[in-house]
Design a protein around this motif. Structure first.
Motif, PDB file in Angstrom:
ATOM      1  N   GLU A 115       0.833  -1.209   0.000  1.00  0.00           N
ATOM      2  CA  GLU A 115       0.000   0.000   0.000  1.00  0.00           C
ATOM      3  C   GLU A 115       0.869   1.262   0.000  1.00  0.00           C
ATOM      4  N   LYS A 116       2.085   1.154   0.571  1.00  0.00           N
ATOM      5  CA  LYS A 116       2.993   2.306   0.619  1.00  0.00           C
ATOM      6  C   LYS A 116       3.853   2.426  -0.639  1.00  0.00           C
ATOM      7  N   GLY A 117       3.763   1.439  -1.530  1.00  0.00           N
ATOM      8  CA  GLY A 117       4.558   1.485  -2.750  1.00  0.00           C
ATOM      9  C   GLY A 117       5.536   0.326  -2.824  1.00  0.00           C
ATOM     10  N   TYR A 118       6.569   0.500  -3.653  1.00  0.00           N
ATOM     11  CA  TYR A 118       7.585  -0.530  -3.845  1.00  0.00           C
ATOM     12  C   TYR A 118       8.669  -0.408  -2.769  1.00  0.00           C
ATOM     13  N   PRO A 119       9.335  -1.517  -2.422  1.00  0.00           N
ATOM     14  CA  PRO A 119      10.401  -1.439  -1.413  1.00  0.00           C
ATOM     15  C   PRO A 119      11.630  -0.705  -1.941  1.00  0.00           C
ATOM     16  N   VAL A 120      12.274   0.030  -1.060  1.00  0.00           N
ATOM     17  CA  VAL A 120      13.529   0.715  -1.369  1.00  0.00           C
ATOM     18  C   VAL A 120      14.633  -0.029  -0.614  1.00  0.00           C
ATOM     19  N   SER A 162       8.127   3.429  -1.544  1.00  0.00           N
ATOM     20  CA  SER A 162       7.749   4.601  -2.327  1.00  0.00           C
ATOM     21  C   SER A 162       7.038   4.174  -3.602  1.00  0.00           C
ATOM     22  N   HIS A 163       6.064   4.981  -4.007  1.00  0.00           N
ATOM     23  CA  HIS A 163       5.458   4.802  -5.321  1.00  0.00           C
ATOM     24  C   HIS A 163       6.378   5.426  -6.368  1.00  0.00           C
ATOM     25  N   LEU A 164       6.247   4.976  -7.598  1.00  0.00           N
ATOM     26  CA  LEU A 164       7.123   5.449  -8.666  1.00  0.00           C
ATOM     27  C   LEU A 164       7.055   6.969  -8.842  1.00  0.00           C
TER      28      LEU A 164
END
Length: 292
Positions: free
Chosen positions: A15-20, A38-40
């Protein structure tokens, strides 16, 4: 030595985006740690840091910048992997090294759930267990030298070369699958290269018309038991049927039932394709019988 910060858009987003991730790689060794999400559209791919539109910008940016400074230091100076790992992730964070047998259990369970055949994996797992004489062996300890010693051990203890190569192919399949799981941090490269070789093929035995007639006119020894006669008749019938339909594998022919026969044709799916979608292509052969 290469250290970097990267948003992994190839992984499943939360839900928060892709892992960094902060990633460390050197000569096949690797380690990574998730430091945020983070989302793209909230991530600067060129600078590898969050944009001001990121909802947690004020929290995530200092974290990313701190790790970014460490990655620069690692990339510019002459660190060992252990020292670089300690600098980036701290002494308490050691490289995770999963067990080979433990991952065999994972794959066996996955195959059970998917309805795929897994008996060969169970067999090979027991063979490895017998060889190592311990609870497990780390995946990153599976090297060319380790595999070569395994081959020599099996050959010295009565295994045939073709059988050992079959074990190794299953072992390689499990190892390569473990490499695809980034969380396991398995070394890159292929330790099986040069270990798995094709055995020398056996010469093809030609069968003359005379030999074939002998099979058709085969008579049992008078001392042959009823049980053995039945078994031999079954095997002979299967072998002859193999010939009649063009030489298909013994196991494919032995699994046929009357439902596979339609008029003057035989239709079936090959056993080796049983795990493929829809069982792979269908064999549809005409039945031809000629008197010799």
């Amino acid at each position: 030595m290469k250290a970097s910060i990267k948003l992994m858009a190839s992984e499943k987003p939360t839900e928060k985006g892709y892992p960094v991730y902060v990633r460390l790689q050197h000569q096949g060794k690797r380690y990574k740690k998730c430091i945020g999400y983070s989302h793209l559209h909230d991530w600067d791919e060129i600078k590898s840091r969050p944009l001001k539109t990121h909802p947690e910008y004020l929290y995530l940016l200092p974290v990313v910048l701190e790790y970014y400074a460490k990655t620069i230091k690692v990339n510019l100076e002459n660190y060992t992997f252990a020292d670089a790992n300690a600098l980036l992730f701290g002494e308490a964070e050691k490289q995770y090294n999963a067990g080979y047998l433990a991952f065999f259990d994972v794959r066996i369970n996955e195959k059970k759930i998917k309805g795929h055949s897994y008996n060969s994996y169970k067999n090979v797992r027991s063979i490895i267990k017998e060889y190592i004489k311990t609870d497990d062996v780390p995946l990153n300890d599976i090297t060319y030298e380790w595999l070569n010693k395994f081959v020599l051990y099996k050959l010295q203890n009565g295994a045939n070369y073709g059988g050992v190569m079959s074990y190794l192919r299953d072992m390689r399949a499990v190892y390569k699958e473990a490499q695809r799981r980034e969380s396991l941090n398995v070394n890159t490269g292929n330790p099986f290269l040069g270990v798995i070789t094709n055995p020398t093929p056996k010469p093809v035995i030609a069968l003359s018309v005379t030999d074939f007639k002998k099979l058709l006119e085969f008579n049992f020894n008078e001392n042959t038991s009823v049980k053995n006669k039945k078994s031999m008749n079954q095997r002979l019938a299967v072998w002859l049927f193999q010939f009649y339909i063009g030489g298909h594998d013994y196991i494919d022919v032995s699994l046929l039932t009357w439902e596979n026969i339609e008029g003057d044709r035989v239709r079936f799916k090959r056993y080796k394709n049983r795990n493929k979608k829809h069982g792979g292509p269908e064999v549809n052969n005409v039945l031809v019988f000629r008197k010799l």
